[in-house]
Write a protein that holds these residues in place. Structure first.
Motif, PDB file in Angstrom:
ATOM      1  N   TYR A 128     -20.944  51.641 -22.787  1.00  0.00           N
ATOM      2  CA  TYR A 128     -21.418  52.673 -22.245  1.00  0.00           C
ATOM      3  C   TYR A 128     -20.557  54.082 -22.244  1.00  0.00           C
ATOM      4  CZ  TYR A 128     -23.612  55.602 -18.459  1.00  0.00           C
ATOM      5  OH  TYR A 128     -24.166  56.670 -17.543  1.00  0.00           O
ATOM      6  N   TRP A 129     -19.461  53.725 -21.471  1.00  0.00           N
ATOM      7  CA  TRP A 129     -18.152  54.820 -21.310  1.00  0.00           C
ATOM      8  C   TRP A 129     -17.622  55.230 -22.732  1.00  0.00           C
ATOM      9  CZ3 TRP A 129     -18.328  58.386 -18.020  1.00  0.00           C
ATOM     10  CH2 TRP A 129     -19.092  57.865 -16.815  1.00  0.00           C
ATOM     11  N   ASP A 130     -17.443  54.290 -23.669  1.00  0.00           N
ATOM     12  CA  ASP A 130     -16.955  54.666 -24.907  1.00  0.00           C
ATOM     13  C   ASP A 130     -18.085  55.506 -25.877  1.00  0.00           C
ATOM     14  OD1 ASP A 130     -14.625  53.136 -24.543  1.00  0.00           O
ATOM     15  OD2 ASP A 130     -15.547  51.350 -25.842  1.00  0.00           O
ATOM     16  N   ARG A 131     -19.249  55.206 -25.448  1.00  0.00           N
ATOM     17  CA  ARG A 131     -20.677  56.008 -26.090  1.00  0.00           C
ATOM     18  C   ARG A 131     -20.376  57.576 -25.531  1.00  0.00           C
ATOM     19  NH1 ARG A 131     -24.184  52.972 -24.916  1.00  0.00           N
ATOM     20  NH2 ARG A 131     -25.224  54.160 -23.316  1.00  0.00           N
ATOM     21  N   ALA A 132     -20.147  57.339 -24.066  1.00  0.00           N
ATOM     22  CA  ALA A 132     -20.127  58.721 -23.377  1.00  0.00           C
ATOM     23  C   ALA A 132     -18.980  59.590 -23.756  1.00  0.00           C
ATOM     24  CB  ALA A 132     -20.038  58.462 -21.795  1.00  0.00           C
ATOM     25  N   LEU A 133     -17.812  59.129 -24.042  1.00  0.00           N
ATOM     26  CA  LEU A 133     -16.393  59.618 -24.406  1.00  0.00           C
ATOM     27  C   LEU A 133     -16.862  60.274 -25.530  1.00  0.00           C
ATOM     28  CD1 LEU A 133     -13.828  57.253 -22.773  1.00  0.00           C
ATOM     29  CD2 LEU A 133     -14.362  59.924 -22.122  1.00  0.00           C
ATOM     30  N   ALA A 134     -17.311  59.713 -26.728  1.00  0.00           N
ATOM     31  CA  ALA A 134     -17.613  59.917 -27.880  1.00  0.00           C
ATOM     32  C   ALA A 134     -18.446  61.250 -27.965  1.00  0.00           C
ATOM     33  CB  ALA A 134     -18.085  58.848 -28.909  1.00  0.00           C
ATOM     34  N   GLU A 135     -19.413  61.162 -27.219  1.00  0.00           N
ATOM     35  CA  GLU A 135     -20.246  62.296 -26.927  1.00  0.00           C
ATOM     36  C   GLU A 135     -19.574  63.587 -26.580  1.00  0.00           C
ATOM     37  OE1 GLU A 135     -24.093  63.965 -24.245  1.00  0.00           O
ATOM     38  OE2 GLU A 135     -23.926  61.847 -24.467  1.00  0.00           O
ATOM     39  N   MET A 136     -18.691  63.404 -25.496  1.00  0.00           N
ATOM     40  CA  MET A 136     -18.057  64.603 -24.842  1.00  0.00           C
ATOM     41  C   MET A 136     -16.931  65.055 -25.751  1.00  0.00           C
ATOM     42  SD  MET A 136     -14.938  64.201 -22.054  1.00  0.00           S
ATOM     43  CE  MET A 136     -13.643  63.769 -23.305  1.00  0.00           C
ATOM     44  N   LYS A 137     -16.395  64.405 -26.751  1.00  0.00           N
ATOM     45  CA  LYS A 137     -15.346  64.710 -27.630  1.00  0.00           C
ATOM     46  C   LYS A 137     -15.860  65.582 -28.755  1.00  0.00           C
ATOM     47  CE  LYS A 137     -11.992  60.993 -26.526  1.00  0.00           C
ATOM     48  NZ  LYS A 137     -11.309  59.844 -26.746  1.00  0.00           N
ATOM     49  N   ALA A 138     -17.282  65.112 -29.223  1.00  0.00           N
ATOM     50  CA  ALA A 138     -18.043  65.786 -30.076  1.00  0.00           C
ATOM     51  C   ALA A 138     -18.299  67.217 -29.733  1.00  0.00           C
ATOM     52  CB  ALA A 138     -19.144  65.073 -30.590  1.00  0.00           C
ATOM     53  N   VAL A 139     -18.457  67.485 -28.513  1.00  0.00           N
ATOM     54  CA  VAL A 139     -18.864  68.966 -27.970  1.00  0.00           C
ATOM     55  C   VAL A 139     -17.837  70.055 -28.180  1.00  0.00           C
ATOM     56  CG1 VAL A 139     -19.279  70.145 -25.702  1.00  0.00           C
ATOM     57  CG2 VAL A 139     -20.114  67.888 -26.133  1.00  0.00           C
ATOM     58  N   ASP A 140     -18.130  70.975 -28.686  1.00  0.00           N
ATOM     59  CA  ASP A 140     -17.744  72.193 -29.157  1.00  0.00           C
ATOM     60  C   ASP A 140     -17.324  72.893 -27.619  1.00  0.00           C
ATOM     61  OD1 ASP A 140     -16.272  74.716 -29.617  1.00  0.00           O
ATOM     62  OD2 ASP A 140     -17.860  75.463 -30.771  1.00  0.00           O
ATOM     63  N   ALA A 141     -16.293  72.855 -27.040  1.00  0.00           N
ATOM     64  CA  ALA A 141     -16.082  73.174 -25.626  1.00  0.00           C
ATOM     65  C   ALA A 141     -16.207  74.865 -25.382  1.00  0.00           C
ATOM     66  CB  ALA A 141     -14.457  72.859 -25.036  1.00  0.00           C
ATOM     67  N   GLN A 142     -15.903  75.569 -26.448  1.00  0.00           N
ATOM     68  CA  GLN A 142     -15.995  77.202 -26.442  1.00  0.00           C
ATOM     69  C   GLN A 142     -15.269  77.582 -25.001  1.00  0.00           C
ATOM     70  OE1 GLN A 142     -19.965  78.637 -27.682  1.00  0.00           O
ATOM     71  NE2 GLN A 142     -20.519  76.471 -27.487  1.00  0.00           N
ATOM     72  N   VAL A 143     -14.188  77.197 -24.835  1.00  0.00           N
ATOM     73  CA  VAL A 143     -13.295  77.555 -23.823  1.00  0.00           C
ATOM     74  C   VAL A 143     -13.373  79.086 -23.654  1.00  0.00           C
ATOM     75  CG1 VAL A 143     -11.275  77.556 -22.563  1.00  0.00           C
ATOM     76  CG2 VAL A 143     -12.057  75.498 -23.649  1.00  0.00           C
ATOM     77  N   GLU A 144     -13.563  79.747 -22.438  1.00  0.00           N
ATOM     78  CA  GLU A 144     -13.483  81.225 -22.243  1.00  0.00           C
ATOM     79  C   GLU A 144     -12.760  81.423 -20.858  1.00  0.00           C
ATOM     80  OE1 GLU A 144     -16.616  84.902 -21.513  1.00  0.00           O
ATOM     81  OE2 GLU A 144     -17.223  82.894 -21.463  1.00  0.00           O
ATOM     82  N   LEU A 145     -11.589  82.132 -21.083  1.00  0.00           N
ATOM     83  CA  LEU A 145     -10.923  82.765 -19.768  1.00  0.00           C
ATOM     84  C   LEU A 145     -11.245  84.196 -19.480  1.00  0.00           C
ATOM     85  CD1 LEU A 145      -7.355  81.597 -20.756  1.00  0.00           C
ATOM     86  CD2 LEU A 145      -8.946  80.336 -19.146  1.00  0.00           C
TER      87      LEU A 145
END
Length: 319
Positions: free
Chosen positions: A27-44
């Motif tokens: 479950y958490w390995d799948r969740a982490l894979a989803e997180m890592k696939a996200v384009d974070a688009q960090v903005e300051l």
């Protein structure tokens, strides 16, 4: 000494009551894979609040399910080379707090990133139905849906993602990042270090989100855990689904993540805590296999633990 829970010797051996789902790690390995696939688009975005020895920013990033998540980001000026960083997490329904209460760590040469949990009291979105905030009821969000829809799954991932973002900042040494927080922030500190095992040191205080079944059996499903009682009263009044519900809560039970932690842990517990009972906290602490130390306050509950903030600073300053 009066007792509201088990004797201390039993607490030191307690392993928890909430069942761990059979597919927990997947479950958490799948969740982490989803997180890592996200384009974070960090903005300051430079903040209105500024001081002579630091720069202060609003940091925004995109988390899972498209939520724009907010954190306060403070970095020291006049430092040479890369420096350490701390990620901070707040109590349930709260927010990242004022800028000024983070400056003690900035003065030590740390960057500080303080998360607003999605949908609670800060600026982070909850995209679970409408954009904006929901404030409360986050433990039970998703219990009648697929387990991937549990809201604390997404909040745990936000914590790990923020830590990863901190490690990628050009001014931060990724090998010297710590985490800290109390109550919900303590639970999130443990979850963050479990899901981002590069966290080097972590200092949780009386962590929330541990061993939900034990809370229920102690008749302490009130205050911060009150939504558990509300859920049963409204959705399972005869407890026909009790086993299923507590097993599903096991996906977001921090005690089951604790064995993933690799960083050094300094944790504090008050033995008179009726908000997050001591046994629930020991359920998580006892599963940590990394280097760890527990500071025990026999006469204190879910309140200020004298001297522990000083010990936390000295501990994290080793970074």
């Amino acid at each position: 000494m009066p007792l509201i829970d088990m004797p201390l010797e039993e607490l030191k051996k307690y392993e928890g009551r909430t069942p761990k789902p059979a597919d927990f790690d997947a479950y958490w390995d799948r969740a982490l894979a989803e997180m890592k696939a996200v384009d974070a688009q960090v903005e300051l975005v430079k903040a209105d609040f500024q001081v002579p020895f630091a720069e202060c920013y609003h940091l925004y990033f995109t988390g899972v399910r498209g939520a724009r998540v907010h954190a306060k980001y403070l970095k020291p000026l006049h430092t040479e080379g890369k420096h350490p960083a701390i990620v901070q997490f707040h109590g349930y329904t709260g927010n990242s707090g004022d800028w000024n209460d983070k400056l003690n760590y900035v003065a030590l040469g740390f960057s500080v990133l303080s998360l607003d949990c999605r949908g609670q009291g800060g600026l982070s979105e909850d995209t679970g139905g409408v954009k904006g905030t929901t404030h409360h009821g986050h433990i039970i969000r998703g219990l009648n849906d697929h387990e991937d829809r549990l809201l604390f799954r997404d909040i745990f991932l936000d914590c790990a993602q923020l830590a990863g973002i901190a490690m990628e900042l050009p001014e931060v040494d990724p090998g010297r990042v710590g985490a800290m927080g109390g109550s919900q922030g303590g639970g999130l500190t443990l979850a963050c270090a479990a899901l981002e095992p590069r966290i080097k040191k972590l200092a949780p205080i009386f962590p929330f989100l541990c061993d939900y079944r034990r809370v229920w059996e102690m008749d302490l499903a009130k205050d911060a855990y009150g939504e558990l009682r509300t859920f049963f009263r409204n959705h399972d009044p005869q407890h026909e689904r009790e086993e299923e519900i507590f097993e599903r809560l096991g996906y977001i039970d921090v005690q089951h993540l604790a064995s993933r932690i690799r960083g050094e842990v300094l944790m504090a517990v008050g033995l008179m805590d009726t908000i997050c009972p001591p046994s629930t906290q020991f359920a998580a602490y006892n599963k940590i296999t990394a280097e760890k130390r527990l500071e025990i306050f026999p006469d204190f509950g879910h309140d200020h633990l004298p001297g522990f903030n000083d010990k936390t600073m000295q501990f994290l300053a080793q970074l």
